[in-house]
Design an enzyme around this catalytic site. Structure first.
Site, PDB file in Angstrom:
ATOM      1  N   TYR A 171      -5.529   5.160  -7.687  1.00  0.00           N
ATOM      2  CA  TYR A 171      -5.668   5.069  -6.562  1.00  0.00           C
ATOM      3  C   TYR A 171      -7.138   4.511  -6.599  1.00  0.00           C
ATOM      4  O   TYR A 171      -8.068   5.205  -6.615  1.00  0.00           O
ATOM      5  CB  TYR A 171      -5.702   6.311  -5.596  1.00  0.00           C
ATOM      6  CG  TYR A 171      -6.009   6.022  -3.960  1.00  0.00           C
ATOM      7  CD1 TYR A 171      -5.064   5.503  -3.025  1.00  0.00           C
ATOM      8  CD2 TYR A 171      -7.409   6.273  -3.792  1.00  0.00           C
ATOM      9  CE1 TYR A 171      -5.535   5.090  -2.032  1.00  0.00           C
ATOM     10  CE2 TYR A 171      -7.804   5.818  -2.334  1.00  0.00           C
ATOM     11  CZ  TYR A 171      -6.835   5.362  -1.638  1.00  0.00           C
ATOM     12  OH  TYR A 171      -7.166   5.061  -0.356  1.00  0.00           O
TER      13      TYR A 171
ATOM     14  N   TYR B 203       0.733  -1.084  -0.031  1.00  0.00           N
ATOM     15  CA  TYR B 203      -0.024  -0.115  -0.104  1.00  0.00           C
ATOM     16  C   TYR B 203       1.001   1.148   0.126  1.00  0.00           C
ATOM     17  O   TYR B 203       1.793   1.300   0.976  1.00  0.00           O
ATOM     18  CB  TYR B 203      -0.624  -0.109   1.108  1.00  0.00           C
ATOM     19  CG  TYR B 203      -2.071   1.059   1.166  1.00  0.00           C
ATOM     20  CD1 TYR B 203      -3.082   0.810   0.639  1.00  0.00           C
ATOM     21  CD2 TYR B 203      -1.807   2.322   1.946  1.00  0.00           C
ATOM     22  CE1 TYR B 203      -4.208   1.553   0.488  1.00  0.00           C
ATOM     23  CE2 TYR B 203      -3.189   3.106   1.772  1.00  0.00           C
ATOM     24  CZ  TYR B 203      -3.859   2.818   1.120  1.00  0.00           C
ATOM     25  OH  TYR B 203      -5.072   3.846   1.111  1.00  0.00           O
TER      26      TYR B 203
END
Lengths: 390, 390
Positions: A348, A298
């Protein structure tokens, strides 16, 4: 849990900064694409999982995609930190027989509509929003008067401590940004396809939070949708693609915690939540760091990659900088990282695009396909997965 | 799933219309009481489950009650309809080993702060609130201009169709209200303790939605908190009270559905969601309606009890009125219903107080204790449980 469920199908829309259509449309396109990908009929789906911040109601997604009655539907919180927890939920449902085919979806116009990177409209929104958006605990309003109004700002308090402790600079972070953009450049689905980044360009980009984050340390804000189809590993083996078996799935909220960026832990340079997640992943899967062929980490901001590499145990505390400087992370290294370009380079989509990339690497269909992939680790700060070739 | 997990501990605050303290305080009091009830230490707890509408963050509840790291935390939506789904989630976590001791909590100042019975502030709230409160699908704003601004109003569209179809009157609904208040009258914890209701009083109370709901058909709005401790049935047997074994737990969203009150189903006089839940409950548990010794039926409004009795199969379509008129529901009948007074008589704690009452009946500690209780069914419209004596 270990190995009983698998990701059988993946689907996505294009990733853009202005999709030109509704979030519900994006969600349904992604769900339909994921079902088509594996050949599971909408009528077979009996579970839907999404995130507490997703605006697409289960009933609407089901009605619009031909999905019928559901016996499982739940939402996971804590923003991007909870990304892999949705897969945990789906795997639990399959493992217990509560549902046979679960679709995880996430879709938003996060650039053209509500930008998460902008200051959060805490003041004008009721308690309900602030608290459940995963953005804020009861203490959050106390930070705001000190200028901590965006994810970049509140995360940087922790990142700056990490830099101070280990002598890491923004240029060091830039090396990760360059890596991500290098991978994105050769991924046609990436927003930054064909657009690599040099360290000079990174160092020339404007400060977002000085001296921690420059523009190119911050992830994209994207419009788009992604869906995953999760079913039993046995059923998945009869479908169109080799399954990505869920060898382990876990979430973690450390003692005395807060959301991902918290100021309560004894040691701010450690990522206590992900340490808790990693412990569970190794225990569930029986694997170790040496078994991992690629990692999707992440990366809403560059520094969090460093802290997560250490929390997982790929390197020791404070060593991530040297680890990356030594060449780890590249496609031909022992541990390729974010081979799609990550959240900085591809899009994203709440981190769910890390899970689709892990699945593609295991199938052998990634844009930047690695040569031999048996196990891929996916992290999302407060949750994680290990996917294995089925 | 069948029988592997159990409710080991229950805890609650007093039920009032003005608690005089914060919702977090109520949540923590309830959680601590539930842990004390069974003798599980806070440090043993590794899971927390609550509802998407609860304002108490997991991190805050954990920090304030001595609970440490969590490996499981999730929220269930669809308002009161999802009440039993939280227990499903907890049972799944225990069954799969994802968590060993899960606390379910729900606490609010629902009377002194935000009253759910008041018109919902849709216009002023952002999408995020409306959609995730479980109150509204994308279609909801279309109903508002026609006066459907409160749960009582939007539910009554369905209830009125039911009345029309089967010739049921508000006086008939009143008989359930009288029953609930009769049970509440002898339950010291009930808001209406010592205050039974006559049918004449019911019929003399003002209309809330004419000709469907009078004041005493509508549930209380309450301040209070409740918590449940869920662990393995084996561990529960070593604790302080006989466990309430989770013989079955299910949730259900019917095809072409919406939230509890939906106008999309082919037959509005049937409760399709609960039919789906009931199927799962019988299949999981291997039990039938004849095995059920008592039923705690979600009763935010009187008519929904009628529709649920039919959906579960305690009686046929349109027969609930005769079923109740024949005396079913009373403490000495073959099927006592809402022995604590239900949401009309005890309190409205999101329906979780139905689960605590079922647990007490199985333990033998209810205020209106029944003589022989092996299996209790709990419903919440879109979710349900069967709890069995351990």
């Amino acid at each position: 849990m270990n190995g009983s469920a698998a990701i059988a199908g993946i689907g996505q829309t294009e990733f853009s900064m202005d999709s030109g259509r509704s979030e519900l449309t994006l969600a349904c396109e992604a769900v339909s694409a994921a079902l088509d990908d594996c050949g599971v009929a909408p009528a077979e789906v009996d579970g839907l999982v999404t995130y507490s911040t997703d605006l697409n109601n289960e009933v609407e997604v089901a009605r619009s995609t031909g999905i019928g009655a559901l016996t499982f539907y739940v939402r996971t919180g804590y923003g991007g930190g909870g990304t892999c927890a949705a897969v945990l939920q789906a795997a639990m449902a399959v493992a217990t027989g509560v549902a046979k085919a679960v679709v995880v979806y996430r879709a938003f116009n996060e650039r053209s509509k509500t930008r998460y990177g902008r200051p959060q409209p805490v003041a004008g929104w009721p308690d309900y929003v602030r608290r459940n958006a995963g953005g804020g605990s009861r203490w959050w309003p106390w930070y705001l008067p000190f200028g901590l109004g965006t994810p970049a700002q509140w995360s940087s308090i922790v990142f700056q401590h990490y830099m101070h402790r280990y002598g890491v600079t923004n240029e060091d972070f830039g090396r990760y940004a360059v890596l991500a953009r290098t991978h994105a450049a050769t991924n046609p689905a990436a927003f930054y396809a064909g657009k690599p980044l040099s360290l000079e360009e990174h160092q020339g980009s404007r400060w977002i939070v000085e001296p921690v984050l420059r523009r190119y340390d911050c992830c994209l804000e994207s419009d788009g949708g992604i869906a995953l189809v999760i079913t039993s590993a046995a059923r998945a083996r009869d479908l169109r693609h080799p399954p990505a078996v869920i060898a382990a799935a876990a979430q973690g909220l450390a003692a005395n915690g807060d959301v991902v960026s918290n100021y309560f832990h004894d040691d701010l340079a450690r990522f206590a939540e992900l340490e808790l997640v990693a412990d569970q992943l190794w225990r569930q899967s029986g694997l170790t760091v040496d078994d991992i062929d690629a990692a999707m980490i992440y990366d809403h901001f560059s520094p969090i990659v460093f802290m997560q590499l250490e929390a997982i145990g790929f390197c020791g505390p404070g060593e991530a900088n040297h680890f990356l400087a030594d060449g780890y992370g590249t496609l031909d290294s022992p541990l390729p990282i974010n081979t799609h370009g990550g959240l900085l380079g591809e899009a994203y989509i709440h981190g769910v695009n890390h899970i689709t990339e892990a699945t593609r690497q295991l199938r052998g269909t990634a844009a930047n396909q690695l040569s031999s992939v048996d196990h891929v680790l996916v992290t999302a700060g407060m949750s994680g997965l290990i996917l294995s070739r089925g």
